[in-house]
Write a protein that holds these residues in place. Sequence first.
Motif, PDB file in Angstrom:
ATOM      1  N   ASN A 274      43.548  27.885  42.100  1.00  0.00           N
ATOM      2  CA  ASN A 274      44.003  29.265  41.940  1.00  0.00           C
ATOM      3  C   ASN A 274      43.125  30.002  40.935  1.00  0.00           C
TER       4      ASN A 274
ATOM      5  N   TYR B 142      49.241  36.520  38.372  1.00  0.00           N
ATOM      6  CA  TYR B 142      48.660  35.233  37.983  1.00  0.00           C
ATOM      7  C   TYR B 142      49.298  34.707  36.696  1.00  0.00           C
TER       8      TYR B 142
ATOM      9  N   ASN C  18      52.774  33.512  37.356  1.00  0.00           N
ATOM     10  CA  ASN C  18      52.848  32.292  38.163  1.00  0.00           C
ATOM     11  C   ASN C  18      52.492  31.040  37.373  1.00  0.00           C
ATOM     12  N   TYR C  19      51.427  31.098  36.579  1.00  0.00           N
ATOM     13  CA  TYR C  19      51.101  29.858  35.865  1.00  0.00           C
ATOM     14  C   TYR C  19      52.080  29.603  34.729  1.00  0.00           C
TER      15      TYR C  19
ATOM     16  N   TYR D  93      51.411  26.759  39.810  1.00  0.00           N
ATOM     17  CA  TYR D  93      50.083  26.289  40.187  1.00  0.00           C
ATOM     18  C   TYR D  93      49.882  24.861  39.693  1.00  0.00           C
TER      19      TYR D  93
ATOM     20  N   TYR E 103      44.433  25.722  38.095  1.00  0.00           N
ATOM     21  CA  TYR E 103      44.108  27.141  37.993  1.00  0.00           C
ATOM     22  C   TYR E 103      43.015  27.344  36.952  1.00  0.00           C
TER      23      TYR E 103
END
Length: 534
Positions: free
Chosen positions: A376, A415, A418-419, A424, A427
């Motif tokens: 990612n 991003y 999400n992390y 993920y 990433y």
Amino acid sequence: MIRKSLVLPALLGVLVPVVTSCGVVGDSGGDDDAIVVGTTDRLELTKENPAPLDPATAYDINSWNILQNTFQTLMRMPRTGSEPEPDAAERCVFADRLSEQYRCTLRDGLTFTNGHDLTAADVKFSIERMLKIKNPNGPFPLLANVDTVETPDALTVVFHLKTPDATFPLKLATPAAAIVDSQVYEKDKLYEGFEIAGSGPYSLKVEHDDDVATKAVYTGNGDYKGEVEPQNDAVEVRYFGTSTSMEDAIAAGDIDVMGRSLKPEQINRLDEGTDGDVSLFETPGAEIAYLVFDVENPTVKDRAVRQAAAEVIDRTKLARDVYQRTVDPLYAMIPRGIIGHNTAFHDAYGDRPDTGGARELLREAGVEMPVKLTLNYTTDHYGETTKAEFEELRDQLNRSGLFDADIKGDTWETYKKNYAENRYAVYGLHWYPDFPDPDTFTGPFVGEENFTFNNYDSSVIGDLIPRTRQEAQRERTTDSFERIQDVLASDVPYLPLWQGKQYIAARDTVTGAEWALNSSSTLQLWELRHGLSE
């Protein structure tokens, strides 16, 4: 023109600028027109981050560029060197031998740009507010070692630390310790929007289209009292969608300076000096790019998978073919030029892909091959070359036959969310140092609350880092930080890829560009001025 080669100094706080095309000289004249700077960074209000300029949530290079120029901190990093100097403070010292009590005396007569007095109470409020809000994407970990803050009088602040920390003065020089107006900011709520209330060299007005900034106008703060000596009265920062449109603007004379982010081909083109009116400046950099592995994610939980990836990644090819030698391969999380740097990943895995060694690691661990992975990356935060970089990483993994890798890109706001929520397995991130010390490349990356949210902890590193913070003579920490790098190379929660150089381009009517980027890659607008070319 051939790019001059550089020798990195012992500490990256000492930057040696190099002009790689025609030079410029200063002039005591000039005019009062604003210097116009271009950037491809994006500044916007989002549902996830409605307060991008609040020090409690700002923890990226773009926001820190703004905060460094508009807020004061007690300490500030100097133009050259790695020792912080007082800014809002007149004097700061450790009041004990253990580096657990830090005392600062403020300058008399400090004010915010709105006219409110700035006192020790505002400093106390700012630190306690940061720790109370504890924004998950913010820089609060830099101040997490603060136990209590005392204000014996209006000009004195005393910090009591939980454990000894010789790096605390460096942390007070970061925007994490930006002094906010206690009459404007709430102690437990973020200050939303593009407005700020600081006391730095400039006041700020952001022009925007809906929730996206189009221009940031910096106006000199005549009431500023600190170490900075601004060389201009006003700067405009204009936001561009692409680096190509930004380059077109400087060629046309619509902007005077362009910084983040230049593509490799642009850097090389400017380096050749084909535009005689624009100079390219290169300085050593400590930006690092690396892959993050969520060590609790089933896909990469087995250390053998992470080690196998380290065996087959070709950093040299990445730096040469994708980044056209504008970055250097990196084999440790602490970059060259910083105390404690070694070549731990080179020593453990070599500098050439070893498919056989990687296959043996996976076979011995009983891992089924090929290992299916998604890499990612963020589409709009680290420059336009990021996608090509991740395509190359995907292809390198897949060529080994040991991985079945794919890539996926998300906008920066998505991003980050999400992390942080562990969505993920693998990433990519970049790290710009908070300050020029190995602590900033290690401490934030380990432990339950590490800023990458990758669930990595290490009892060995957790024991070594507090010990290094007790040592005021930082060169004496070298062995400990080298040991930390060796542990990281064995565990592979992170895979270092490359170390960046710093580039900025300016028309020859502007001087000071060679000093405009500091050791943390943040932009010091006060260094720019109108001048004359040679």
